[in-house]
Design a protein around this motif. Sequence first.
Motif: not given
Length: 414
Positions: A284-297
């Motif tokens: 992963w690049d960080y940008a797509p990975w962090q999308v999951f965790w921001r959405l999750a809270g």
Amino acid sequence: MSDRIHATYWLETGDDPARAAETIAGEQSSGTFVALATETPELKARSGARVERLEVLDHSATPSLPTPVRSTRYTRCRLELSWPIENLGACLPTLMATVAGNLFELRCVTGLRITDLRLPPAFAAEYPGPAFGIAGTRRLAGVDRGPLIGTIIKPSVGLSASETAEQVRLLVDGGIDFIKDDELQADGPHCPFDERVRRVMRVVNEAADRTGKKAMVAFNLTGDLDKMRRRHDLVLAEGGTCVMVCLNSVGLVGLRELRRHAQLPIHAHRAGWGWLSRSDALGWDYAPWQVFWRLAGADHLHVNGLRNKFSEPDDSVIAAARSVLAPLMPGAPMTAMPVFSSGQTGLQAHDTYSALGCADLIHTAGGGIFGHPQGVRAGVEALRASWDAAMAGEPLAERARRDAALAGALEFWR
């Protein structure tokens, strides 16, 4: 905005790139390893993943990853796939399986890395994202401008709850904004969670009563779901203002359920990030990975730090921080606070501020504070002074001429 899910990859293959792209699209949607009568054109048109873009970048004579299928040339491409949201609905765990599932294992793949992810509005409607984010964190920490000046309590094993509380006493007396548990410190026998919270919060609350400033402490409550909920409630009852969780340990469901329950900001640690990202040809690049965790809270997300002790280069760190600060999608900013850590001192303040263009972040220094020759208070003051200078556009050496704590720090920040 498209109602389809779009993921972009760096792909390397020894096969024909177009055939490899179709293989990946089929594996991650309607296809299998042989043609089946049930995969009708209608089914494929409705539910199949679509190759939206395939751009050849360069070639290599050797594969990046081991492969049972040898070739004389390996083609590197930029591949964009899309899926109809009807395949999975707005479900983060299924999204993870869709964009980052079996495709890494395909025989035709000798390198694959997720570089971008764009989601339809249904995900923002289903997942509320951070409950506090930047504004809520600043309010609870009492920091209106500049970064939250923070630190980490170490060692993660060995210190008792009372010893930990004494370290916290030094920090709050020194004016620290933010303190976090180490990712390895949760509920071990040397420092049980409940006792640690009660002792630490007694110190924090007493200091707040004296000074009017309450330091934010991120207590690591990583564990089973019921334990995380109970631990959160204890922190809340004791007057705490933050909890911490290790993302890769508890997973998307764990963070999502904690977000449903929590009344405090969630400080999200990315422990384990290296095995997801360190190879340029995999993960992963960080940008797509962090999308999951921001959405999750997640309200705070670790991004490493400039000139860190790990292997990550500075441009990657800044790209990660920018992605955390960027809106997730139109109408749903859901911004979180990036956390800079790992070998940090005031020497990184100017470059960090210049690269980001803002100070909406948490800057944590361990040895950079505790190691100050004039004591912990001076360490906190020196880190804050370095940021004041950065935001004012003043050279660090010039500020140090009139700031004794900063001048002393420059003697050991090397």
